[in-house]
Design a protein around this motif. Structure first.
Motif, PDB file in Angstrom:
ATOM      1  N   GLU A 248       0.650  -1.326  -0.301  1.00  0.00           N
ATOM      2  CA  GLU A 248      -0.023  -0.127  -0.012  1.00  0.00           C
ATOM      3  C   GLU A 248       0.828   1.214   0.009  1.00  0.00           C
ATOM      4  OE1 GLU A 248      -2.579  -0.311   3.404  1.00  0.00           O
ATOM      5  OE2 GLU A 248      -3.654  -1.925   2.408  1.00  0.00           O
ATOM      6  N   ARG A 249       2.074   1.294   0.779  1.00  0.00           N
ATOM      7  CA  ARG A 249       2.940   2.402   1.092  1.00  0.00           C
ATOM      8  C   ARG A 249       3.445   2.570  -0.581  1.00  0.00           C
ATOM      9  NH1 ARG A 249       4.229   4.232   6.067  1.00  0.00           N
ATOM     10  NH2 ARG A 249       5.153   5.882   4.859  1.00  0.00           N
ATOM     11  N   LEU A 250       4.009   1.565  -1.205  1.00  0.00           N
ATOM     12  CA  LEU A 250       4.651   1.579  -2.283  1.00  0.00           C
ATOM     13  C   LEU A 250       3.747   2.252  -3.418  1.00  0.00           C
ATOM     14  CD1 LEU A 250       7.520   1.524  -3.657  1.00  0.00           C
ATOM     15  CD2 LEU A 250       6.729  -1.064  -4.157  1.00  0.00           C
TER      16      LEU A 250
ATOM     17  N   ARG B 253      20.720 -22.448  15.234  1.00  0.00           N
ATOM     18  CA  ARG B 253      19.497 -21.983  15.364  1.00  0.00           C
ATOM     19  C   ARG B 253      18.715 -22.319  14.142  1.00  0.00           C
ATOM     20  NH1 ARG B 253      19.932 -15.474  16.406  1.00  0.00           N
ATOM     21  NH2 ARG B 253      17.540 -15.868  16.973  1.00  0.00           N
ATOM     22  N   ASP B 254      17.362 -22.589  14.585  1.00  0.00           N
ATOM     23  CA  ASP B 254      16.331 -23.116  13.582  1.00  0.00           C
ATOM     24  C   ASP B 254      15.255 -22.171  13.321  1.00  0.00           C
ATOM     25  OD1 ASP B 254      15.250 -24.960  11.980  1.00  0.00           O
ATOM     26  OD2 ASP B 254      14.297 -26.415  13.219  1.00  0.00           O
ATOM     27  N   TYR B 255      15.078 -21.694  12.014  1.00  0.00           N
ATOM     28  CA  TYR B 255      14.151 -20.591  11.725  1.00  0.00           C
ATOM     29  C   TYR B 255      13.070 -21.274  10.828  1.00  0.00           C
ATOM     30  CZ  TYR B 255      17.772 -17.158  13.162  1.00  0.00           C
ATOM     31  OH  TYR B 255      18.557 -16.544  13.692  1.00  0.00           O
ATOM     32  N   ILE B 256      11.883 -20.746  11.379  1.00  0.00           N
ATOM     33  CA  ILE B 256      10.711 -20.881  10.201  1.00  0.00           C
ATOM     34  C   ILE B 256      10.788 -19.732   9.268  1.00  0.00           C
ATOM     35  CG2 ILE B 256       8.032 -21.178  10.065  1.00  0.00           C
ATOM     36  CD1 ILE B 256       8.177 -22.665  12.733  1.00  0.00           C
ATOM     37  N   VAL B 257      10.677 -20.045   7.989  1.00  0.00           N
ATOM     38  CA  VAL B 257      10.816 -18.837   7.077  1.00  0.00           C
ATOM     39  C   VAL B 257       9.494 -18.673   6.368  1.00  0.00           C
ATOM     40  CG1 VAL B 257      12.127 -17.777   4.985  1.00  0.00           C
ATOM     41  CG2 VAL B 257      13.299 -19.276   7.041  1.00  0.00           C
ATOM     42  N   SER B 258       8.749 -17.577   6.324  1.00  0.00           N
ATOM     43  CA  SER B 258       7.749 -17.380   5.771  1.00  0.00           C
ATOM     44  C   SER B 258       7.990 -16.217   4.644  1.00  0.00           C
ATOM     45  CB  SER B 258       6.438 -17.030   6.442  1.00  0.00           C
ATOM     46  OG  SER B 258       5.194 -16.722   5.593  1.00  0.00           O
ATOM     47  N   ALA B 259       7.609 -16.315   3.353  1.00  0.00           N
ATOM     48  CA  ALA B 259       7.907 -15.406   2.490  1.00  0.00           C
ATOM     49  C   ALA B 259       6.474 -14.798   1.547  1.00  0.00           C
ATOM     50  CB  ALA B 259       8.738 -15.942   1.370  1.00  0.00           C
ATOM     51  N   ASP B 260       6.329 -13.642   1.168  1.00  0.00           N
ATOM     52  CA  ASP B 260       5.233 -13.164   0.486  1.00  0.00           C
ATOM     53  C   ASP B 260       5.398 -12.199  -0.286  1.00  0.00           C
ATOM     54  OD1 ASP B 260       2.266 -13.955   1.093  1.00  0.00           O
ATOM     55  OD2 ASP B 260       3.079 -13.952   3.302  1.00  0.00           O
ATOM     56  N   CYS B 261       4.918 -11.769  -1.704  1.00  0.00           N
ATOM     57  CA  CYS B 261       5.356 -11.089  -2.509  1.00  0.00           C
ATOM     58  C   CYS B 261       4.468 -10.116  -2.355  1.00  0.00           C
ATOM     59  CB  CYS B 261       5.399 -11.656  -3.888  1.00  0.00           C
ATOM     60  SG  CYS B 261       6.463 -13.049  -3.981  1.00  0.00           S
ATOM     61  N   LEU B 262       4.812  -8.586  -2.992  1.00  0.00           N
ATOM     62  CA  LEU B 262       4.136  -7.503  -2.959  1.00  0.00           C
ATOM     63  C   LEU B 262       3.486  -7.781  -4.444  1.00  0.00           C
ATOM     64  CD1 LEU B 262       6.198  -6.733  -0.716  1.00  0.00           C
ATOM     65  CD2 LEU B 262       5.906  -4.428  -1.700  1.00  0.00           C
ATOM     66  N   ASP B 263       2.252  -6.806  -4.363  1.00  0.00           N
ATOM     67  CA  ASP B 263       1.556  -7.120  -5.748  1.00  0.00           C
ATOM     68  C   ASP B 263       1.991  -6.216  -6.557  1.00  0.00           C
ATOM     69  OD1 ASP B 263       0.136  -9.166  -4.629  1.00  0.00           O
ATOM     70  OD2 ASP B 263      -1.680  -7.776  -3.824  1.00  0.00           O
ATOM     71  N   SER B 264       2.447  -4.557  -6.117  1.00  0.00           N
ATOM     72  CA  SER B 264       2.877  -3.741  -6.968  1.00  0.00           C
ATOM     73  C   SER B 264       4.210  -3.672  -7.234  1.00  0.00           C
ATOM     74  CB  SER B 264       2.264  -2.519  -6.571  1.00  0.00           C
ATOM     75  OG  SER B 264       2.996  -2.273  -5.136  1.00  0.00           O
ATOM     76  N   SER B 265       5.078  -4.669  -6.757  1.00  0.00           N
ATOM     77  CA  SER B 265       6.647  -4.574  -6.932  1.00  0.00           C
ATOM     78  C   SER B 265       7.082  -6.063  -6.919  1.00  0.00           C
ATOM     79  CB  SER B 265       7.175  -3.800  -5.849  1.00  0.00           C
ATOM     80  OG  SER B 265       8.554  -3.752  -6.069  1.00  0.00           O
ATOM     81  N   ASN B 266       8.496  -6.171  -7.370  1.00  0.00           N
ATOM     82  CA  ASN B 266       9.102  -7.411  -7.621  1.00  0.00           C
ATOM     83  C   ASN B 266       9.663  -7.616  -6.092  1.00  0.00           C
ATOM     84  OD1 ASN B 266      11.083  -5.491  -7.389  1.00  0.00           O
ATOM     85  ND2 ASN B 266      12.481  -6.491  -9.127  1.00  0.00           N
ATOM     86  N   TRP B 267       9.139  -6.949  -5.094  1.00  0.00           N
ATOM     87  CA  TRP B 267       9.812  -7.216  -3.918  1.00  0.00           C
ATOM     88  C   TRP B 267       9.256  -8.085  -2.994  1.00  0.00           C
ATOM     89  CZ3 TRP B 267       9.756  -1.285  -1.713  1.00  0.00           C
ATOM     90  CH2 TRP B 267      10.759  -0.683  -2.418  1.00  0.00           C
ATOM     91  N   VAL B 268       9.897  -8.983  -2.230  1.00  0.00           N
ATOM     92  CA  VAL B 268       9.236 -10.021  -1.487  1.00  0.00           C
ATOM     93  C   VAL B 268       9.646  -9.688   0.350  1.00  0.00           C
ATOM     94  CG1 VAL B 268       9.699 -12.363  -0.937  1.00  0.00           C
ATOM     95  CG2 VAL B 268      10.050 -11.599  -3.228  1.00  0.00           C
ATOM     96  N   VAL B 269       8.697  -9.848   0.960  1.00  0.00           N
ATOM     97  CA  VAL B 269       8.857  -9.754   2.369  1.00  0.00           C
ATOM     98  C   VAL B 269       9.073 -11.092   2.963  1.00  0.00           C
ATOM     99  CG1 VAL B 269       7.922  -9.205   4.608  1.00  0.00           C
ATOM    100  CG2 VAL B 269       7.419  -7.788   2.767  1.00  0.00           C
ATOM    101  N   VAL B 270      10.305 -11.343   3.668  1.00  0.00           N
ATOM    102  CA  VAL B 270      10.528 -12.440   4.170  1.00  0.00           C
ATOM    103  C   VAL B 270      10.583 -12.387   5.894  1.00  0.00           C
ATOM    104  CG1 VAL B 270      12.072 -14.507   4.280  1.00  0.00           C
ATOM    105  CG2 VAL B 270      11.792 -13.089   2.224  1.00  0.00           C
ATOM    106  N   VAL B 271       9.914 -13.294   6.539  1.00  0.00           N
ATOM    107  CA  VAL B 271       9.860 -13.441   8.115  1.00  0.00           C
ATOM    108  C   VAL B 271      10.701 -14.651   8.399  1.00  0.00           C
ATOM    109  CG1 VAL B 271       8.603 -13.290   9.764  1.00  0.00           C
ATOM    110  CG2 VAL B 271       7.767 -12.003   8.161  1.00  0.00           C
TER     111      VAL B 271
END
Length: 609
Positions: A62-64, A256-274
């Motif tokens: 939304e910000r982008l 350290r063991d991580y759970i990785v969750s990724a979601d793409c932005l609809d308006s950009s080629n950016w990906v948010v990874v938690v």
């Protein structure tokens, strides 16, 4: 481990198996309980990570979208386009200052619309415009910048979003995310660009505020280039561990063991990874882990106590039977074990008593048989000793007439030639030779006496062949008092003369006799001649026959007797071997052990000479 278990006592086996069974059963139930809790907590953490990545990606989207929408509204508005067109197409010398004032107003409007925007820069071929609150770097040329080169490499789109980088345009070296917009002006065909720098630090702050737990967040583009992060994770380590496609995965890094969750932005080629650290679940799991451990230990203690109580009652009769067996192994065949119950132990006790009685009778009979075998063994040993003595004496006796026959032939030959002086010398040497031969009654003599025999023999042969034979000795004087069989060296010298130097056309015929000690401290006696030598195939055949003590053909009577006597007397590891090079030389090598005793150990009694 298996061998150690098998060597344990029966009582310990019962206790160990009971404890192991109890631990296994309680462990299965406890571990199942623990895994269910762990799985539920991990599922909850996964759901939280997916929800967080979705929320952040939607907010960032939304910000982008808002920033991009404002930028497009500005660059397509008539005020902005008219201002730039008048500047680019006009020739008024004051037009740049007037345009800078108007453009700066547009820039301020854009910056005020969103705090993510750090600075704005407008490039035209005729001049550049920028945010007056920032100071451009001296000599900056947009068309020569890395940002422009990157923009061109990506196909020169109308809107290009770069990754996190140091600000190339303005001073201060802030980290920004540049957005490059190409502006199309009606009636103007030059390149006009609007560069909007998004403040990376503001994006990082937003990500930090969005996290309420122990999660780490990064924003990357499709090339895995960093856009922003909350700064809690190694931004270099994540690059090879995540994919840019939206999904849930796991990553193990630095214990350290991580759970990785990724979601793409609809308006950009950016990906948010938690990245959600599973260690957040440890506190909740610790109490369950302690409970599981307590239940397992408690079941092991109870099982051990019960198995100890019952194993003592079961094993005690067997231990008593074991003590009786140990007494039998020490020779007490009067031992018996009485057990009053008709169970497995009682039947085993009766079998044991019967076995001990029969075994005692058998041992007594066996002792009588052993005494008889000892007497028979002594008789056989005495017979073998007598046979060995007869064989050695027979072999030695075969050599004597052979040598005497050859020597008398030499005297006859000299008599026919009328050489009375040589006959006299030859007779004297022959007498001295047999003086050594008949001295004492032993079958062994010192090496020095054997050498003296050989010297007399060589003197006899030299007279016969008119001094054409030369000889010399290389002797280790420290070995001269060691023992050797009689008449083992002379047949080798005789063989070297008749089958070596006399078969050669050389005018000078040389024979050397050496005695030395090898690395195994054995005595080595060597007879070497410079005669005709032996062909390789014949040499191989001779050595094979000597190694198995078979008769050597082609006048090998003397060396066969020498080799056979040495092996019979000292052992198969000693004996005679030949080395030769056809047409050049031959060497007979005789190895014997060092003995200073009157007789070597292989002889059961002294052998007559």
């Amino acid at each position: 481990m298996i061998n150690h278990f098998r060597s344990m006592s029966l009582r310990n086996r019962i206790i160990l198996l009971s404890v192991a069974l109890s631990v296994a059963v309680s462990g299965i139930f406890s571990v199942s309980y623990y895994r269910n809790i762990s799985r539920d907590l991990e599922q909850s953490l996964s759901d939280h990570a997916m929800s967080l990545s979705f929320q952040i990606s939607k907010y960032m989207d939304e910000r982008l979208r808002s920033i991009i929408s404002r930028v497009y509204t500005l660059v397509s508005g008539p005020s902005y386009t008219t201002t730039l067109r008048e500047f680019l197409l006009g020739n008024n010398e004051y037009q740049y200052a007037l345009t800078m004032t108007r453009i700066n107003g547009f820039i301020s409007e854009i910056k005020m619309s969103d705090p993510f925007i750090s600075s704005v820069y407008v490039y035209t071929p005729k001049g550049t415009f920028y945010d007056l609150a920032s100071y451009p770097k001296t000599g900056f040329d947009f068309l020569k910048s890395d940002l422009y080169r990157e923009y061109q490499e990506n196909g020169g789109p109308v809107l290009y979003k770069s990754a996190k980088m140091k600000d190339e345009i303005f001073k201060g070296d802030k980290y920004v995310i540049p957005l490059v917009v190409r502006v199309n002006l009606s009636g103007y065909f030059g390149e006009v660009y609007l560069i909007i720098n998004i403040d990376s630090n503001e994006m990082d702050k937003y990500l930090s505020k969005s996290i309420i737990g122990g999660e780490d967040v990064v924003v990357v583009d499709t090339n895995k280039r960093l856009i922003a992060s909350n700064g809690a994770i190694d931004t270099q380590a994540y690059r090879d561990k995540i994919t840019i496609r939206p999904k849930l995965s796991h990553w193990d890094e630095n214990n350290r063991d991580y759970i990785v969750s990724a979601d793409c932005l609809d308006s950009s080629n950016w990906v948010v990874v938690v990245f959600s650290d599973k260690s957040q679940n440890k506190a909740a799991l610790n109490s369950s882990r302690y409970l599981v451990a307590f239940l397992i230990v408690l079941s092991a203690v109870i099982a051990g106590a019960f198995s100890l109580f019952f194993s003592i009652r079961i094993i005690r009769p067997l231990e008593q039977l074991q003590q009786s067996m140990l007494a039998v192994t020490k020779g007490d065949f009067t031992m018996r074990y009485e057990y009053g119950y008709n169970n497995e132990v009682g039947r085993l006790a009766r079998c044991f008593n019967d076995m001990v009685e029969k075994l005692g009778n058998f041992v007594r009979e066996l002792n009588l048989t052993i005494e008889q075998l000892k007497v028979e063994k002594e008789n056989v040993k005495r017979e073998q000793t007598l046979k060995r003595k007869a064989e050695l004496n027979a072999l030695q006796a075969q050599i004597d007439p052979h040598f005497l026959h050859n020597t008398l032939n030499s005297i006859i030959w000299l008599a026919e030639e009328g050489k009375s002086e040589e006959i006299s010398t030859l007779s004297a040497e022959l007498a001295r030779f047999y003086e050594y031969r008949i001295r004492g009654t032993k079958s062994v003599i010192c090496i020095n006496d054997e050498i003296e025999q050989v010297k007399s023999y060589l003197a006899i042969q030299r007279i016969r062949y008119g001094n054409s034979i030369s000889y010399h000795f290389e002797l280790d004087e420290s070995l001269m008092d060691r023992l050797i069989l009689k008449l083992v060296l002379q047949p080798l010298v005789e063989n070297a003369i008749f089958h070596g130097v006399q078969s050669s056309d050389r005018p000078q015929k040389d024979i050397s006799i050496r005695v030395w000690e090898d690395e195994q401290t054995n005595i080595v006696l060597e007879v070497r001649d410079n005669g005709a030598g032996i062909e390789p195939e014949q040499l191989k055949k001779i050595n094979e026959q000597l190694s198995v003590c078979s008769f050597v053909p082609k006048d090998g009577y003397g060396i066969y007797n020498v080799n056979e006597r040495i092996k019979l007397y000292f052992g198969d590891e000693y004996g005679l071997v030949y080395e030769s090079e056809a047409g050049k030389w031959t060497r007979a090598i005789l190895r014997i052990p060092q003995w200073e005793l009157l007789e070597p150990p292989n002889s059961e009694e002294n052998f007559d000479g």
